[in-house]
Design an enzyme around this catalytic site. Structure first.
Site, PDB file in Angstrom:
ATOM      1  N   GLU A   1      38.298  36.864  31.982  1.00 11.55           N
ATOM      2  CA  GLU A   1      37.626  36.264  30.805  1.00 11.55           C
ATOM      3  C   GLU A   1      37.954  34.775  30.692  1.00 11.55           C
ATOM      4  O   GLU A   1      37.134  33.986  30.225  1.00 11.55           O
ATOM      5  CB  GLU A   1      38.011  37.044  29.539  1.00 11.55           C
TER       6      GLU A   1
ATOM      7  N   LYS B   1      43.878  40.707  23.896  1.00 13.38           N
ATOM      8  CA  LYS B   1      42.759  39.749  23.821  1.00 13.38           C
ATOM      9  C   LYS B   1      42.739  39.083  22.436  1.00 13.38           C
ATOM     10  O   LYS B   1      43.791  38.849  21.854  1.00 13.38           O
ATOM     11  CB  LYS B   1      41.439  40.447  24.141  1.00 13.38           C
TER      12      LYS B   1
ATOM     13  N   HIS C   1      43.087  35.514  33.877  1.00 13.61           N
ATOM     14  CA  HIS C   1      42.291  36.691  33.507  1.00 13.61           C
ATOM     15  C   HIS C   1      40.815  36.375  33.699  1.00 13.61           C
ATOM     16  O   HIS C   1      40.381  35.239  33.484  1.00 13.61           O
ATOM     17  CB  HIS C   1      42.585  37.063  32.047  1.00 13.61           C
TER      18      HIS C   1
ATOM     19  N   GLU D   1      41.913  43.379  38.931  1.00 10.77           N
ATOM     20  CA  GLU D   1      40.990  43.760  37.860  1.00 10.77           C
ATOM     21  C   GLU D   1      39.558  43.497  38.316  1.00 10.77           C
ATOM     22  O   GLU D   1      39.042  42.384  38.157  1.00 10.77           O
ATOM     23  CB  GLU D   1      41.283  42.930  36.608  1.00 10.77           C
TER      24      GLU D   1
ATOM     25  N   ASN E   1      46.924  44.006  27.081  1.00  6.63           N
ATOM     26  CA  ASN E   1      46.264  42.732  26.795  1.00  6.63           C
ATOM     27  C   ASN E   1      45.422  42.930  25.533  1.00  6.63           C
ATOM     28  O   ASN E   1      44.376  43.568  25.581  1.00  6.63           O
ATOM     29  CB  ASN E   1      45.372  42.347  27.991  1.00  6.63           C
TER      30      ASN E   1
ATOM     31  N   GLY F   1      36.337  46.383  30.393  1.00  6.90           N
ATOM     32  CA  GLY F   1      35.646  46.588  29.122  1.00  6.90           C
ATOM     33  C   GLY F   1      34.318  47.305  29.264  1.00  6.90           C
ATOM     34  O   GLY F   1      33.523  47.358  28.322  1.00  6.90           O
TER      35      GLY F   1
ATOM     36  N   SER G   1      39.270  49.314  32.325  1.00 13.16           N
ATOM     37  CA  SER G   1      38.950  50.563  31.634  1.00 13.16           C
ATOM     38  C   SER G   1      39.962  51.673  31.898  1.00 13.16           C
ATOM     39  O   SER G   1      39.598  52.836  32.067  1.00 13.16           O
ATOM     40  CB  SER G   1      37.526  51.028  31.991  1.00 13.16           C
TER      41      SER G   1
HETATM   42  C1  PEP Z   1      41.777  43.614  30.524  1.00 14.94           C
HETATM   43  O1  PEP Z   1      41.449  42.970  29.546  1.00 14.94           O
HETATM   44  O2  PEP Z   1      42.599  43.119  31.309  1.00 14.94           O
HETATM   45  C2  PEP Z   1      41.210  44.935  30.724  1.00 14.94           C
HETATM   46  C3  PEP Z   1      41.515  45.586  31.823  1.00 14.94           C
HETATM   47  O3  PEP Z   1      40.390  45.405  29.743  1.00 14.94           O
HETATM   48  P1  PEP Z   1      39.874  46.937  29.584  1.00 14.94           P
HETATM   49  O4  PEP Z   1      41.055  47.838  29.782  1.00 14.94           O
HETATM   50  O5  PEP Z   1      39.309  46.997  28.207  1.00 14.94           O
HETATM   51  O6  PEP Z   1      38.839  47.156  30.654  1.00 14.94           O
END
Ligand code: PEP
Length: 253
Positions: A97, A11, A95, A167, A9, A173, A213
């Site tokens: 976000e 973003k 997601h 998630e 992803n 993040g 992460s």
């Molecule tokens: C994501 O954006 O779905 C995500 C898991 O981000 P990160 O790996 O940066 O935590």
């Protein structure tokens, strides 16, 4: 056997030129991969070029979001029809976000999931609890509700392509990763809820990814447990070597 799926992803990062530079470096690094399905989800303006560049590679391309309607007066939105027309095959739905900054709800997730299935897009539906919910022992309640509403009114026979990404919001993040045991526990809750709604055949066929992460050094451990079918990777997918290493480590489980 559920095939491992590792999705990137990106973003709101990478211009078309930066996406092209990523691909030049990335494709040779994963040319021998046959174990995992690899999906790149770039920003909308980069989608057509990334689809085109990936045409002869064993890498699929998805969108980070879509509207549920095929067309209409919805300024700024992208429809599933547009995505399939340019050759995208996957779409991220709900997601955290999108939920946090753009008011997406379980109900819009349900509309988008129904639409993705109708338009033959492989949906990657994101669910996960906030830190305060985990601390109050509400993780199972949150996941059960998110999955139940997402699947509401959907014929189980159409759920073959379904992918869920667990998630935990506190791990996205932040550099704070769920332990493999925490992730595995959440995945079992999700799979059990899918089974109770759509039957055990659908539940056993559904791939459940972990996201939050994921980095090269934790990908192997996270993907080694039976209920974890891959990863959704944000920050660490922006660098070709790092993302390729995640794939290598996850597939050597
Ligand atoms: C994501 O954006 O779905 C995500 C898991 O981000 P990160 O790996 O940066 O935590």
């Amino acid at each position: 056997m559920r095939k491992l799926l590792i999705a990137a992803n990106w973003k709101m990062y990478k211009t078309p030129a930066e996406s092209a530079a990523f691909l030049t470096n990335f494709f040779p690094l994963v040319k021998d991969n046959t174990t995992a399905e690899i999906v790149l989800c770039p920003a909308m303006p980069c989608l057509p070029a990334v689809v085109e560049a990936a045409r002869d590679e064993s890498v699929s391309v998805g969108a980070q979001n879509m509207h549920w309607l095929s067309e209409g007066a919805y300024t700024g939105e992208t429809s599933p029809t547009m995505l399939t027309a340019i050759g995208a095959t996957h779409v991220l739905i709900g997601h955290s976000e999108r939920r946090q900054y753009f008011n997406e709800t379980d109900t819009t997730v349900n509309l988008k999931l129904k639409s993705a299935l109708v338009h033959s897009l492989i949906p990657i539906v994101c669910v996960g609890e906030h830190l305060n919910e985990r601390e109050r022992n509400l993780t199972a309640d949150v996941l059960n509700l998110q999955v139940s509403v997402a699947l509401e009114g959907i014929d189980p026979a159409s759920l073959g392509p379904l992918v869920i990404a667990y998630e935990p919001v506190w791990a996205i993040g932040t550099g704070r990763t769920a332990t493999p045991e925490i992730a595995e526990g959440a995945h079992k809750i999700i799979r059990a809820r899918i089974a109770s709604i759509a039957g055990s055949d659908v539940a056993n066929a559904t791939r459940i990814l972990y996201g939050g992460s994921v980095k090269p050094d934790n990908a192997g451990k996270l993907c080694c447990l039976g209920d974890i079918d891959g990863a959704l990777v944000g920050g660490a997918s922006l660098d070709p070597a790092s993302f390729a290493q995640i794939i290598a480590n996850a597939t050597s489980r």
